[in-house]
Write an enzyme that holds these catalytic residues in place. Structure first.
Site, PDB file in Angstrom:
ATOM      1  N   GLU A 237      -5.742  -4.712  10.538  1.00 16.44           N
ATOM      2  CA  GLU A 237      -4.675  -3.746  10.810  1.00 16.44           C
ATOM      3  C   GLU A 237      -5.041  -2.933  12.049  1.00 16.44           C
ATOM      4  O   GLU A 237      -5.717  -1.901  11.931  1.00 16.44           O
ATOM      5  CB  GLU A 237      -4.503  -2.777   9.631  1.00 16.44           C
ATOM      6  CG  GLU A 237      -4.015  -3.412   8.360  1.00 16.44           C
ATOM      7  CD  GLU A 237      -3.403  -2.401   7.401  1.00 16.44           C
ATOM      8  OE1 GLU A 237      -2.591  -2.816   6.580  1.00 16.44           O
ATOM      9  OE2 GLU A 237      -3.730  -1.187   7.490  1.00 16.44           O
TER      10      GLU A 237
ATOM     11  N   HIS B 100      -9.723   1.318   4.955  1.00 16.33           N
ATOM     12  CA  HIS B 100      -8.479   1.579   5.696  1.00 16.33           C
ATOM     13  C   HIS B 100      -8.772   2.537   6.857  1.00 16.33           C
ATOM     14  O   HIS B 100      -9.568   3.469   6.714  1.00 16.33           O
ATOM     15  CB  HIS B 100      -7.431   2.167   4.754  1.00 16.33           C
ATOM     16  CG  HIS B 100      -6.052   2.112   5.331  1.00 16.33           C
ATOM     17  ND1 HIS B 100      -5.659   2.919   6.374  1.00 16.33           N
ATOM     18  CD2 HIS B 100      -4.986   1.328   5.040  1.00 16.33           C
ATOM     19  CE1 HIS B 100      -4.401   2.637   6.688  1.00 16.33           C
ATOM     20  NE2 HIS B 100      -3.967   1.672   5.898  1.00 16.33           N
TER      21      HIS B 100
ATOM     22  N   ASN C  97       0.864  -1.178   0.000  1.00 10.18           N
ATOM     23  CA  ASN C  97       0.000   0.000   0.000  1.00 10.18           C
ATOM     24  C   ASN C  97       0.904   1.232   0.000  1.00 10.18           C
ATOM     25  O   ASN C  97       1.491   1.578   1.023  1.00 10.18           O
ATOM     26  CB  ASN C  97      -0.883  -0.042   1.260  1.00 10.18           C
ATOM     27  CG  ASN C  97      -1.690   1.227   1.451  1.00 10.18           C
ATOM     28  OD1 ASN C  97      -1.781   2.065   0.549  1.00 10.18           O
ATOM     29  ND2 ASN C  97      -2.284   1.385   2.625  1.00 10.18           N
TER      30      ASN C  97
ATOM     31  N   LYS D 281       0.114   4.244  -0.285  1.00  7.26           N
ATOM     32  CA  LYS D 281      -0.560   5.404   0.323  1.00  7.26           C
ATOM     33  C   LYS D 281      -0.415   6.637  -0.582  1.00  7.26           C
ATOM     34  O   LYS D 281      -0.389   6.518  -1.789  1.00  7.26           O
ATOM     35  CB  LYS D 281      -0.026   5.646   1.736  1.00  7.26           C
ATOM     36  CG  LYS D 281      -0.147   4.391   2.612  1.00  7.26           C
ATOM     37  CD  LYS D 281       0.029   4.663   4.072  1.00  7.26           C
ATOM     38  CE  LYS D 281      -0.092   3.348   4.842  1.00  7.26           C
ATOM     39  NZ  LYS D 281      -0.092   3.528   6.281  1.00  7.26           N
TER      40      LYS D 281
ATOM     41  N   GLY E 201       2.631  -1.207   4.446  1.00 11.60           N
ATOM     42  CA  GLY E 201       2.608   0.222   4.128  1.00 11.60           C
ATOM     43  C   GLY E 201       4.030   0.745   4.009  1.00 11.60           C
ATOM     44  O   GLY E 201       4.691   0.578   2.988  1.00 11.60           O
ATOM     45  N   GLY E 202       4.512   1.363   5.085  1.00 12.49           N
ATOM     46  CA  GLY E 202       5.811   2.043   5.092  1.00 12.49           C
ATOM     47  C   GLY E 202       6.947   1.257   4.454  1.00 12.49           C
ATOM     48  O   GLY E 202       7.717   1.811   3.666  1.00 12.49           O
TER      49      GLY E 202
ATOM     50  N   GLY F  54       2.259   2.096  11.035  1.00  8.85           N
ATOM     51  CA  GLY F  54       3.305   3.115  10.914  1.00  8.85           C
ATOM     52  C   GLY F  54       4.052   3.397  12.207  1.00  8.85           C
ATOM     53  O   GLY F  54       4.760   4.395  12.305  1.00  8.85           O
TER      54      GLY F  54
HETATM   55  P1  PGA Z   1       2.503   0.209   7.886  1.00 10.74           P
HETATM   56  O1  PGA Z   1       1.095   0.511   7.251  1.00 10.74           O
HETATM   57  O2  PGA Z   1       3.043  -1.054   7.253  1.00 10.74           O
HETATM   58  O3  PGA Z   1       3.335   1.424   7.595  1.00 10.74           O
HETATM   59  O4  PGA Z   1       2.296   0.018   9.361  1.00 10.74           O
HETATM   60  C1  PGA Z   1       0.188  -0.499   6.937  1.00 10.74           C
HETATM   61  C2  PGA Z   1      -1.037   0.119   6.326  1.00 10.74           C
HETATM   62  O5  PGA Z   1      -1.466   1.180   6.778  1.00 10.74           O
HETATM   63  O6  PGA Z   1      -1.617  -0.431   5.372  1.00 10.74           O
END
Ligand code: PGA
Length: 221
Positions: A148, A99, A9, A11, A205-206, A154
């Site tokens: 999640e 999300h 993702n 974002k 995500g990150g 994050g």
């Molecule tokens: P993250 O985000 O891996 O940065 O924790 C996951 C997401 O929000 O899909």
């Protein structure tokens, strides 16, 4: 052998030049002896980059799927700024719905998420429906869910694989979902989640913003 789903993702990150750099690095994924029967990769870039990703992946013969990060709750029409499911379907087969960042920052209620789900289903998009806890309502027709917890997004502070497995079992008793875990997934911890019996993959995500790190996640999953 369970088939793993590994979702990136991106974002609200990446300009076209940044996406080009990302894809240049990601191309080396072809050199991996990736058994695509066992691992399926889905990348969810911003809307503005869907076409660029689609073309570049195709040109380079990289066999991964694409998804959008959101969809309009409406059909085509006078809804300025919205991107509808029929438009998304021209570029990809998947869509993220629910999300926590959208629930929180854009006030997306269960009712809105239900409408988005219906629009996606009407246009044959496969939904990855995000939930934050056991309390969330999952609309009918959803087959893939991603758990999640907000404390893990994050923060570098992922949930425990044991707890994620317990949540997976809770939902799988209700329905035969494909269950993903998301929240601070990294190359170092991904294997702890994917080795759990009822976890079918991860949403990243990150750590997916760096193509090399994402490749490591795919390898270690
Ligand atoms: P993250 O985000 O891996 O940065 O924790 C996951 C997401 O929000 O899909």
């Amino acid at each position: 052998m369970k088939k793993l789903l590994i979702v990136a993702n991106l974002k609200s990150y990446k300009t076209e030049i940044e996406a080009k750099n990302w894809l240049d690095k990601f191309k080396s994924v072809k050199d991996l002896d990736l058994n695509l029967l066992e691992k399926m990769v889905i990348i969810c870039p911003p809307f503005t980059l869907l076409e660029f990703f689609k073309e570049t992946l195709l040109q380079n013969g990289i066999n991964v799927s694409l998804g959008a990060q959101d969809v309009s709750p409406f059909d085509e029409g006078a809804y300025t700024g919205e991107v509808n499911a029929k438009q998304i379907k021209e570029f990809c087969d998947y869509v993220l719905i629910g999300h926590s960042e959208r629930r929180k920052n854009f006030q997306e209620t269960d009712e809105v998420l239900l409408r988005k789900t219906q629009e996606a289903l009407n246009n044959n998009l496969k939904i990855i429906f995000l939930i934050q806890s056991k309390e969330n309502i999952i609309p009918n027709g959803v087959e893939i869910i991603a758990y999640e917890p907000t404390f893990a997004i994050g923060t570098g502070n992922s949930d425990t694989p044991e707890n994620a497995e317990e949540v997976a079992l809770f939902f799988k008793e209700k329905n035969d979902y494909t269950f993903l875990y998301g929240g601070s997934v990294k190359p170092e911890n991904v294997g702890n989640f994917t080795k759990e019996d009822d976890i079918n993959g991860v949403l990243v995500g990150g750590a997916s913003l760096d193509a090399q790190e994402f490749i490591e996640i795919i390898k270690n999953a």
